[in-house]
Scaffold this motif. Sequence first.
Motif, short mmCIF file in Angstrom:
data_model
loop_
_atom_site.label_atom_id
_atom_site.label_comp_id
_atom_site.label_asym_id
_atom_site.label_seq_id
_atom_site.Cartn_x
_atom_site.Cartn_y
_atom_site.Cartn_z
N ALA A 1 25.65 17.80 -21.56
CA ALA A 1 25.14 19.17 -21.58
C ALA A 1 25.99 20.04 -22.50
N ALA A 2 27.29 19.84 -22.47
CA ALA A 2 28.19 20.62 -23.32
C ALA A 2 27.91 20.34 -24.80
N LEU A 3 27.70 19.06 -25.16
CA LEU A 3 27.39 18.72 -26.56
C LEU A 3 26.09 19.37 -27.00
N ARG A 4 25.06 19.29 -26.16
CA ARG A 4 23.77 19.91 -26.50
C ARG A 4 23.94 21.41 -26.71
N VAL B 1 44.73 13.63 -31.65
CA VAL B 1 44.38 14.61 -32.68
C VAL B 1 43.49 15.65 -31.99
N THR B 2 43.91 16.90 -32.07
CA THR B 2 43.21 17.97 -31.38
C THR B 2 42.92 19.10 -32.36
N GLY B 3 41.75 19.69 -32.24
CA GLY B 3 41.43 20.82 -33.09
C GLY B 3 39.98 21.22 -32.98
N PRO B 4 39.60 22.23 -33.75
CA PRO B 4 38.22 22.73 -33.70
C PRO B 4 37.26 21.84 -34.49
N PHE B 5 36.13 21.55 -33.86
CA PHE B 5 35.09 20.74 -34.49
C PHE B 5 33.74 21.39 -34.20
N GLN B 6 32.79 21.12 -35.10
CA GLN B 6 31.41 21.54 -34.88
C GLN B 6 30.54 20.30 -34.76
N VAL B 7 29.62 20.31 -33.80
CA VAL B 7 28.67 19.21 -33.66
C VAL B 7 27.64 19.37 -34.76
N THR B 8 27.64 18.45 -35.73
CA THR B 8 26.74 18.57 -36.89
C THR B 8 25.53 17.66 -36.79
N ALA B 9 25.56 16.69 -35.89
CA ALA B 9 24.39 15.83 -35.68
C ALA B 9 24.40 15.35 -34.24
N LEU B 10 23.23 15.34 -33.64
CA LEU B 10 23.05 14.87 -32.27
C LEU B 10 21.69 14.19 -32.22
N GLU B 11 21.69 12.90 -31.97
CA GLU B 11 20.46 12.11 -32.01
C GLU B 11 20.27 11.37 -30.70
#
Length: 137
Positions: free
Chosen positions: A77-80, A101-111
Amino acid sequence: MAAQRGKDLLLKVDPAGGTNFQTVAGLRTRRIAFNAETVDVTDAESAGRWRELLGGAGVQRAALSGAGIFKDAASDAALRQLFFAGTVAPFQAIIPDFGSVTGPFQVTALEYGGEHNGEVSFEMTLESAGALAFAAL
């Protein structure tokens, strides 16, 4: 160093933006890739016509990806939510006997996908969106 189990490489997310990371559920495969662009400064006076690169000048980036079985867990649910909102959130990759490795990321693809006689699966791709921190284990 002994060989490591692939299942011990973990991807974690904290959609609230703090330090309360939860493992992304259902993943069967995980990958983290680091890349750095090169800046070519070769000119007519370069020794022997060999390419010269300017150290420390290119953009660095990291990509996280994973694929697995859709579990409909809180992390799914968090990824969506992160994908549809276009939100950047803290993620963490735990690499056994190496570090995190920790840091800010953006979900750019979800299939999502599924076979008639199989389980629902999903794939995700994340791109770094800022400075990353490495901590040795």
